[in-house]
Enzyme design. Structure first.
Site, PDB file in Angstrom:
ATOM      1  N   GLU A 436       0.827  -1.227   0.000  1.00 33.30           N
ATOM      2  CA  GLU A 436       0.000   0.000   0.000  1.00 33.30           C
ATOM      3  C   GLU A 436       0.854   1.267   0.000  1.00 33.30           C
ATOM      4  OE1 GLU A 436      -2.828   0.649  -0.791  1.00 33.30           O
ATOM      5  OE2 GLU A 436      -3.541  -1.406  -0.805  1.00 33.30           O
TER       6      GLU A 436
HETATM    7  C1  LIG Z   1       2.645  -9.788   0.329  1.00 41.14           C
HETATM    8  C2  LIG Z   1       2.420  -8.680  -0.662  1.00 41.14           C
HETATM    9  C3  LIG Z   1       1.124  -8.384  -1.051  1.00 41.14           C
HETATM   10  C4  LIG Z   1       0.897  -7.384  -2.002  1.00 41.14           C
HETATM   11  N1  LIG Z   1      -0.385  -7.145  -2.461  1.00 41.14           N
HETATM   12  C5  LIG Z   1      -0.564  -6.328  -3.526  1.00 41.14           C
HETATM   13  C6  LIG Z   1      -1.842  -6.226  -4.164  1.00 41.14           C
HETATM   14  O1  LIG Z   1      -2.835  -6.815  -3.732  1.00 41.14           O
HETATM   15  N2  LIG Z   1      -1.940  -5.445  -5.274  1.00 41.14           N
HETATM   16  C7  LIG Z   1      -0.886  -4.780  -5.799  1.00 41.14           C
HETATM   17  O2  LIG Z   1      -1.048  -4.117  -6.806  1.00 41.14           O
HETATM   18  N3  LIG Z   1       0.335  -4.843  -5.214  1.00 41.14           N
HETATM   19  C8  LIG Z   1       0.512  -5.611  -4.107  1.00 41.14           C
HETATM   20  N4  LIG Z   1       1.757  -5.703  -3.514  1.00 41.14           N
HETATM   21  C9  LIG Z   1       2.846  -4.922  -4.069  1.00 41.14           C
HETATM   22  C10 LIG Z   1       3.283  -3.773  -3.147  1.00 41.14           C
HETATM   23  O3  LIG Z   1       2.302  -2.786  -3.118  1.00 41.14           O
HETATM   24  C11 LIG Z   1       4.652  -3.300  -3.653  1.00 41.14           C
HETATM   25  O4  LIG Z   1       5.578  -4.301  -3.288  1.00 41.14           O
HETATM   26  C12 LIG Z   1       5.040  -1.950  -3.070  1.00 41.14           C
HETATM   27  O5  LIG Z   1       4.210  -0.938  -3.590  1.00 41.14           O
HETATM   28  C13 LIG Z   1       6.502  -1.587  -3.372  1.00 41.14           C
HETATM   29  O6  LIG Z   1       6.821  -1.783  -4.706  1.00 41.14           O
HETATM   30  P1  LIG Z   1       8.121  -2.651  -5.097  1.00 41.14           P
HETATM   31  O7  LIG Z   1       8.009  -3.931  -4.367  1.00 41.14           O
HETATM   32  O8  LIG Z   1       8.227  -2.705  -6.567  1.00 41.14           O
HETATM   33  O9  LIG Z   1       9.320  -1.862  -4.489  1.00 41.14           O
HETATM   34  P2  LIG Z   1      10.117  -0.659  -5.212  1.00 41.14           P
HETATM   35  O10 LIG Z   1       9.139   0.323  -5.749  1.00 41.14           O
HETATM   36  O11 LIG Z   1      11.116  -1.226  -6.143  1.00 41.14           O
HETATM   37  O12 LIG Z   1      10.850   0.007  -3.976  1.00 41.14           O
HETATM   38  C14 LIG Z   1      12.073  -0.495  -3.431  1.00 41.14           C
HETATM   39  C15 LIG Z   1      12.586   0.521  -2.410  1.00 41.14           C
HETATM   40  O13 LIG Z   1      12.871   1.771  -3.060  1.00 41.14           O
HETATM   41  C16 LIG Z   1      12.142   2.818  -2.441  1.00 41.14           C
HETATM   42  N5  LIG Z   1      11.694   3.764  -3.467  1.00 41.14           N
HETATM   43  C17 LIG Z   1      11.121   3.477  -4.650  1.00 41.14           C
HETATM   44  N6  LIG Z   1      10.833   4.601  -5.311  1.00 41.14           N
HETATM   45  C18 LIG Z   1      11.218   5.633  -4.540  1.00 41.14           C
HETATM   46  C19 LIG Z   1      11.169   7.048  -4.664  1.00 41.14           C
HETATM   47  N7  LIG Z   1      10.634   7.647  -5.726  1.00 41.14           N
HETATM   48  N8  LIG Z   1      11.674   7.796  -3.653  1.00 41.14           N
HETATM   49  C20 LIG Z   1      12.182   7.212  -2.555  1.00 41.14           C
HETATM   50  N9  LIG Z   1      12.243   5.882  -2.372  1.00 41.14           N
HETATM   51  C21 LIG Z   1      11.772   5.096  -3.356  1.00 41.14           C
HETATM   52  C22 LIG Z   1      10.969   2.150  -1.731  1.00 41.14           C
HETATM   53  O14 LIG Z   1      10.486   2.915  -0.641  1.00 41.14           O
HETATM   54  C23 LIG Z   1      11.587   0.831  -1.300  1.00 41.14           C
HETATM   55  O15 LIG Z   1      12.253   1.001  -0.089  1.00 41.14           O
HETATM   56  C24 LIG Z   1       1.988  -6.663  -2.531  1.00 41.14           C
HETATM   57  C25 LIG Z   1       3.292  -6.953  -2.106  1.00 41.14           C
HETATM   58  C26 LIG Z   1       3.513  -7.952  -1.206  1.00 41.14           C
HETATM   59  C27 LIG Z   1       4.940  -8.280  -0.834  1.00 41.14           C
END
Ligand SMILES: Cc1cc2nc3c(=O)[nH]c(=O)nc-3n(C[C@H](O)[C@H](O)[C@H](O)COP(=O)(O)OP(=O)(O)OC[C@H]3O[C@@H](n4cnc5c(N)ncnc54)[C@H](O)[C@@H]3O)c2cc1C
Length: 589
Positions: A436
């Protein structure tokens, strides 16, 4: 691992942090009074203790499985889901025109805390369905409302949120899923979504996916995203179930925690495309998704409170049973008699209570933004809600992890052993600061978008209110309050100075320096706000039976946690320079 519904605590925070009494006096809806609220909480507490809590351990141990696109949830879950829907819990917050009960958000939030404390993995499914109902009820077409919303509101069908793709997480502008118009009002979707919670299961006859995708002529980035409704089973015009849609679960993620919740890889359009309909306007899908996400952010914050509560209850029991070391009076004492264990247990209780209070306050602003007396009151509440949402999400989920970790520490080595269950809370909690919108993104949202709201007036008004709480705490003049008013007064001053400094950085175009301090700023805001809300609780309860506990928790929080405020202020104001000056070699992989 028994669980006892935290009803007294919820009543105290509903009364003081959410201001339930004045909400009721202002009118929350026909037939909604204190008696109804008490009986809903009692019933929900009983259901949580008796039906949901026993699912938690087997859910973790057995988990979910995938076989040729079919997902099996843990034993007992489908039955519990059926009973939960039959008891009417699915529609508690849903709009009444779709068969929901449209209960105030403060009550929905309190009840949601009970579900999630009992079994977070189970309750997560409802968080998504509830958000999808809200989005469709607000911006869906008449046909979408007619065919889907009532069935989702009753829990007959569940909903999902499909944003994330392997290369597009926080940066949704990168998403590639395609939606091709068919010329008949429908679209065909092609693409892969990952990490989709409850993307597939067989607890209900249909699953309604809300999916972000791009139209062929879409501009690049987030301005080119549209939202689509894609059912697992197509639905005929008369509402009956039609043929299977071209969307399938092609993988189940193997993960650290929440093993009972199916986290799915969803593949759209393996054959001729998954049939969907547009929700809201073309290219405006992100705005639509935010309707869903904002409510879900509060719900995820509540999950943090819930895990913290469960971990605290378990640690309290263990600390009273485990005999180690000497106390002043006993040769062999329960560990609860040692000062350091007491420090942990009081911290667990006070951090949890502060996060709960912030979440309930946020829920109050939802109620006022929807049910307030006039346009001006609703708009003001909307601004405060915008400010509080990232705080509720990030602080409460950080607390979930911290408290669950302390819970393991209280157990010593036993806590590290899986059969004890303390480890499960920690593993389950760890996702909460990530999904989220990561907590880093929440903090950036707070600093760059919420702090400047109305030229800073929203934050300024909050600071004035917090200052008033400090004066109230001082005026009580009760020695049991210790240094509560002094420490909170220092925290409010630190928050005020940090807010001004960050506002200046933003106006000077020094966005990087502001963002470097975003996470400590969110923490500073939360500690100050949480401390003041606990102080309000202590003031209100001081002559009641709950007074000693409320005062002890508020005092400990102010004297042992809010004291971090001055350090956080310094981190925000002076920490950015070293961070931004650090040589690139320090970050080389
Ligand atoms: C168990 C689980 C359930 C989930 N359920 C859903 C779901 O139902 N629907 C759905 O759509 N998604 C879902 N997700 C996905 C989840 O919302 C994402 O994992 C989350 O939004 C982060 O995206 P990412 O994993 O690609 O991390 P990334 O975006 O790659 O981020 C990696 C790191 O970089 C940081 N970062 C990235 N961009 C920036 C920026 N611009 N400035 C500063 N810091 C930054 C982040 O804070 C983080 O620390 C789920 C994930 C998990 C693990």
């Amino acid at each position: 691992m028994t669980y006892k519904a935290q009803l007294d605590e919820l009543r105290l925070r509903l009364g003081t942090a959410a201001g339930l009494h004045d909400l009721l006096a202002g009118g929350l809806g026909e037939g909604i009074d204190q008696g109804l609220i008490d009986s809903v909480l009692e019933e929900a507490g009983r259901f949580a203790e008796e039906v949901l809590a026993p699912l938690n351990r087997p859910g973790d141990e057995v988990g979910v499985s995938l076989d040729d696109g079919r997902v099996t949830v843990p034993p007992g879950w489908a039955d519990a889901y059926r009973r939960w829907c039959e008891a009417g819990w699915a529609g508690i917050g849903a709009p009444s025109q779709f068969g929901g009960q449209h209960m105030p958000q403060v009550l929905v939030t309190a009840v949601s805390e009970l579900w999630n404390t009992a079994c977070l993995s189970f309750s997560l499914g409802h968080v998504l369905t509830q958000g999808a109902v809200e989005a469709l009820a607000r911006i869906g077409t008449d046909e979408q409302k007619r065919l889907y919303v009532a069935r989702m509101a009753s829990g007959q069908w569940t909903g999902t949120m499909n944003l994330t793709e392997p290369h597009a997480g926080s940066d949704l502008g990168l998403l590639k899923t395609r939606a091709v118009p068919q010329g008949d009002g429908t679209y065909r979707l092609f693409g892969t979504k990952c990490f989709i919670s409850y993307g597939e299961h067989e607890m209900t006859e249909n699953i309604i996916h809300l999916v972000l995708a791009r139209l062929p002529d879409a501009p690049e980035g987030t301005r080119g995203i549209s939202m689509f409704l894609v059912p697992k089973w197509l639905v005929n015009a008369d509402g009956s179930i039609g043929r299977r849609n071209d969307v399938r679960c092609t993988g189940i993620e193997s993960k650290l925690g929440i093993h009972g919740s199916p986290t799915c890889v969803m593949t759209y359009g393996e054959k001729d495309g998954a049939v969907g309909t547009l929700v809201g306007e073309e290219h405006k899908g992100l705005a639509g998704m935010f309707i869903m996400m904002n409510r879900a952010r509060l719900e995820v914050g509540v999950q943090g409170v819930s895990i913290a509560e469960r971990a605290t209850q378990q640690a309290m029991r263990y600390a009273n049973e485990r005999l180690q070391g000497r106390s002043a009076t006993k040769r062999l004492a329960p560990i609860v008699e040692h000062a350091d264990v007491r420090r942990m247990l009081l911290s667990m209780q006070s951090l949890t209570a502060a996060a709960r209070a912030i979440c309930l306050l946020t829920a109050r602003e939802i109620d006022l933004s929807e049910r307030g007396p006039d346009d001006a009151a609703r708009a003001a509440a909307g601004s405060r809600l915008a400010l509080l949402t990232p705080i509720a999400k990030a602080f409460a989920t950080d607390i979930g992890v911290e408290v669950a970790s302390m819970g393991i520490q209280v157990h010593g080595g036993t806590g590290f052993m899986e059969p004890t269950g303390a480890a499960q809370h920690y593993r389950d909690a760890r996702i909460l600061p990530i999904y989220e919108g990561t907590n880093g993104i929440q903090a950036i949202d707070l600093v760059t978008r919420k702090l400047p709201l109305e030229g800073g007036a929203v934050v300024k008004a909050y600071l004035a209110e917090l200052g008033q709480t400090v004066r109230d705490a001082r005026a009580v003049n009760d020695p049991r309050f210790g240094l509560m008013a002094d420490r909170l007064g220092e925290a409010v001053a630190a928050l005020g100075k940090a807010s001004l400094w960050l506002g200046e950085r933003l106006r000077a175009g020094e966005g990087d320096r502001a963002q470097a301090g975003a996470v400590p700023y969110l923490r500073l805001f939360s500690l100050t706000l949480g401390g003041c809300l606990l102080a309000k609780g202590a003031i209100a309860a001081r002559n009641e039976a709950s007074g000693p506990r409320a005062i002890a928790i508020a005092r400990h929080f102010a004297e042992s946690h809010a004291t971090a405020a001055n350090g956080l202020h310094d981190t925000i104001v002076t920490g950015a320079d070293a961070l931004l000056a650090a040589d690139a070699s320090l970050f080389a992989a």
